[in-house]
Design a protein around this motif. Structure first.
Motif, PDB file in Angstrom:
ATOM      1  N   LEU A 123       1.028  -1.206   0.028  1.00 53.11           N
ATOM      2  CA  LEU A 123      -0.001  -0.123  -0.110  1.00 53.11           C
ATOM      3  C   LEU A 123       1.301   1.250   0.247  1.00 53.11           C
ATOM      4  O   LEU A 123       1.863   1.384   0.609  1.00 53.11           O
ATOM      5  CB  LEU A 123      -1.021   0.439   1.634  1.00 53.11           C
ATOM      6  N   ASN A 124       0.755   2.343  -0.761  1.00 52.65           N
ATOM      7  CA  ASN A 124       1.258   3.522  -0.509  1.00 52.65           C
ATOM      8  C   ASN A 124       0.681   4.260   0.039  1.00 52.65           C
ATOM      9  O   ASN A 124      -0.249   4.777  -0.625  1.00 52.65           O
ATOM     10  CB  ASN A 124       1.796   4.464  -2.344  1.00 52.65           C
ATOM     11  N   THR A 125       1.259   4.453   1.159  1.00 50.89           N
ATOM     12  CA  THR A 125       0.459   6.292   2.336  1.00 50.89           C
ATOM     13  C   THR A 125       0.746   6.840   1.702  1.00 50.89           C
ATOM     14  O   THR A 125       2.623   7.361   1.290  1.00 50.89           O
ATOM     15  CB  THR A 125       0.669   5.436   3.520  1.00 50.89           C
ATOM     16  N   PRO A 126       1.226   8.405   2.458  1.00 50.03           N
ATOM     17  CA  PRO A 126       1.460   9.341   2.019  1.00 50.03           C
ATOM     18  C   PRO A 126       2.941   9.535   3.283  1.00 50.03           C
ATOM     19  O   PRO A 126       3.721  10.450   2.883  1.00 50.03           O
ATOM     20  CB  PRO A 126       0.612  10.779   3.144  1.00 50.03           C
ATOM     21  N   ALA A 127       3.246   8.898   4.133  1.00 50.93           N
ATOM     22  CA  ALA A 127       4.340   8.597   4.436  1.00 50.93           C
ATOM     23  C   ALA A 127       5.034   8.190   4.170  1.00 50.93           C
ATOM     24  O   ALA A 127       6.452   7.392   4.734  1.00 50.93           O
ATOM     25  CB  ALA A 127       4.048   8.120   6.402  1.00 50.93           C
TER      26      ALA A 127
ATOM     27  N   ALA B  93      11.172  14.298  11.251  1.00 46.45           N
ATOM     28  CA  ALA B  93      10.652  15.873  10.804  1.00 46.45           C
ATOM     29  C   ALA B  93      11.535  16.193  11.845  1.00 46.45           C
ATOM     30  O   ALA B  93      10.991  17.946  12.263  1.00 46.45           O
ATOM     31  CB  ALA B  93       9.677  15.592  10.299  1.00 46.45           C
ATOM     32  N   GLY B  94      11.874  15.858  13.313  1.00 48.91           N
ATOM     33  CA  GLY B  94      12.444  16.070  13.744  1.00 48.91           C
ATOM     34  C   GLY B  94      10.906  16.808  15.513  1.00 48.91           C
ATOM     35  O   GLY B  94      11.572  17.004  16.375  1.00 48.91           O
ATOM     36  N   LEU B  95      10.321  15.787  14.847  1.00 42.28           N
ATOM     37  CA  LEU B  95       9.038  15.914  16.427  1.00 42.28           C
ATOM     38  C   LEU B  95       8.821  14.491  17.189  1.00 42.28           C
ATOM     39  O   LEU B  95       9.088  13.705  16.560  1.00 42.28           O
ATOM     40  CB  LEU B  95       7.302  15.762  15.548  1.00 42.28           C
ATOM     41  N   THR B  96       8.238  15.027  18.074  1.00 38.80           N
ATOM     42  CA  THR B  96       8.578  13.839  19.211  1.00 38.80           C
ATOM     43  C   THR B  96       6.598  13.371  19.264  1.00 38.80           C
ATOM     44  O   THR B  96       6.030  14.254  19.573  1.00 38.80           O
ATOM     45  CB  THR B  96       8.718  14.379  20.388  1.00 38.80           C
TER      46      THR B  96
ATOM     47  N   THR C 141       1.905  15.253  18.589  1.00 39.93           N
ATOM     48  CA  THR C 141       3.438  16.186  18.868  1.00 39.93           C
ATOM     49  C   THR C 141       2.714  17.439  19.215  1.00 39.93           C
ATOM     50  O   THR C 141       4.010  17.790  19.238  1.00 39.93           O
ATOM     51  CB  THR C 141       3.745  15.525  17.276  1.00 39.93           C
ATOM     52  N   SER C 142       2.195  17.954  19.992  1.00 38.35           N
ATOM     53  CA  SER C 142       1.989  18.838  20.576  1.00 38.35           C
ATOM     54  C   SER C 142       2.833  18.604  21.718  1.00 38.35           C
ATOM     55  O   SER C 142       2.129  17.289  22.489  1.00 38.35           O
ATOM     56  CB  SER C 142       0.856  19.241  20.064  1.00 38.35           C
TER      57      SER C 142
END
Length: 256
Positions: free
Chosen positions: A9-13, A54-57, A170-171
């Motif tokens: 499956l191709n996903t946006p990620a 992307a540097g998110l946690t 991620t907030s």
């Protein structure tokens, strides 16, 4: 016997590739629930990896149960699967959970919400968002802990609904103390597994997709027990799942 299917499956990620084993004979809808959830979780892992790159946690951690005061919707297949899970628990644990559910039901009745939730669960057509939103807000304002929550941890973690699995943020974690007022940033979800299972159920039974509130899921599943006993070819159920997944993924790519 089972048949192995190679899934891509191709996903946006990113691209999801995996193999799943599906029984070759006729199976109930609950047999496809774990396989569908697994595909959803593998897609979520791609989103998590992309976020970290992307540097998110991911703020969600074990013991953080701020979101466990929200009204969680289940699809019909998930409600049936949850009932099966609870029924096989040791007697003392099952009794404890049923008592917690009974207490929650009593509280919701006192607040005038139980009948409204039951109307949602038994609706003969999809309930529009403008009707669901005030119910969700009223429920959340009560801050009722999920009846399956024990010491701020999920006691049915391996059987928890897809909606619970998919809510990652991620907030900063402290913003989750008020999910209505605070601008939390959820991780993107390209495939809503609960919705997919609901659409599959609606197609194979010629019934409307249902949103079943978690506090009444066991009661709903018991009322509809006869429906849960129906069976279909395993490969046909998988085809239905994948068809709806591709539909969701197509919409996700269009939004990007």
């Amino acid at each position: 016997m089972v048949e192995r299917f190679e899934i891509a499956l191709n996903t946006p990620a990113g691209r999801l590739t995996t193999a799943i084993d599906v029984p070759t004979g006729f199976i109930p809808i609950t047999a496809i629930v774990p396989l569908t959830r697994r595909l959803g979780e593998e897609a979520a892992e791609l989103e998590i990896h992309q976020a970290r790159e992307a540097g998110l946690t991911i703020s969600c951690q074990m013991g953080c149960a701020a979101c466990c005061r929200m009204l969680v919707p289940l699809s019909a297949p998930e409600a049936f699967a949850l009932r099966e899970y609870v029924e096989q628990l040791p007697t003392d644990r099952r009794t404890h959970l049923l008592n917690r559910l009974s207490d929650t039901k009593d509280r919701l009745k006192r607040e005038g919400l139980w009948d409204r939730l039951n109307d949602v669960a038994e609706a003969s057509k999809p309930v529009p968002d403008e009707e669901l939103d005030p119910i969700n807000r009223t429920y959340y304002a009560l801050r009722i802990p999920c009846p399956y929550l024990e010491n701020e941890m999920c006691s049915i973690y391996e059987a928890r609904p897809a909606a619970c699995r998919e809510l990652l943020v991620t907030s900063p974690a402290e913003l989750c103390q008020d999910l209505v007022q605070n601008p939390v940033t959820p991780l993107p979800v390209s495939m809503r597994i609960g919705s997919i299972l609901g659409l599959v159920w609606g197609t194979i039974t010629s019934s409307p997709p249902r949103l079943i509130p978690l506090p009444m899921a066991l009661e709903w599943a018991e009322r509809h027990e006869e429906e849960s006993r129906r069976t279909w070819p395993g490969s046909s159920l998988l085809d239905q799942v994948l068809d709806n997944m591709w539909r969701f993924l197509s919409q996700a790519f269009q939004r990007k």
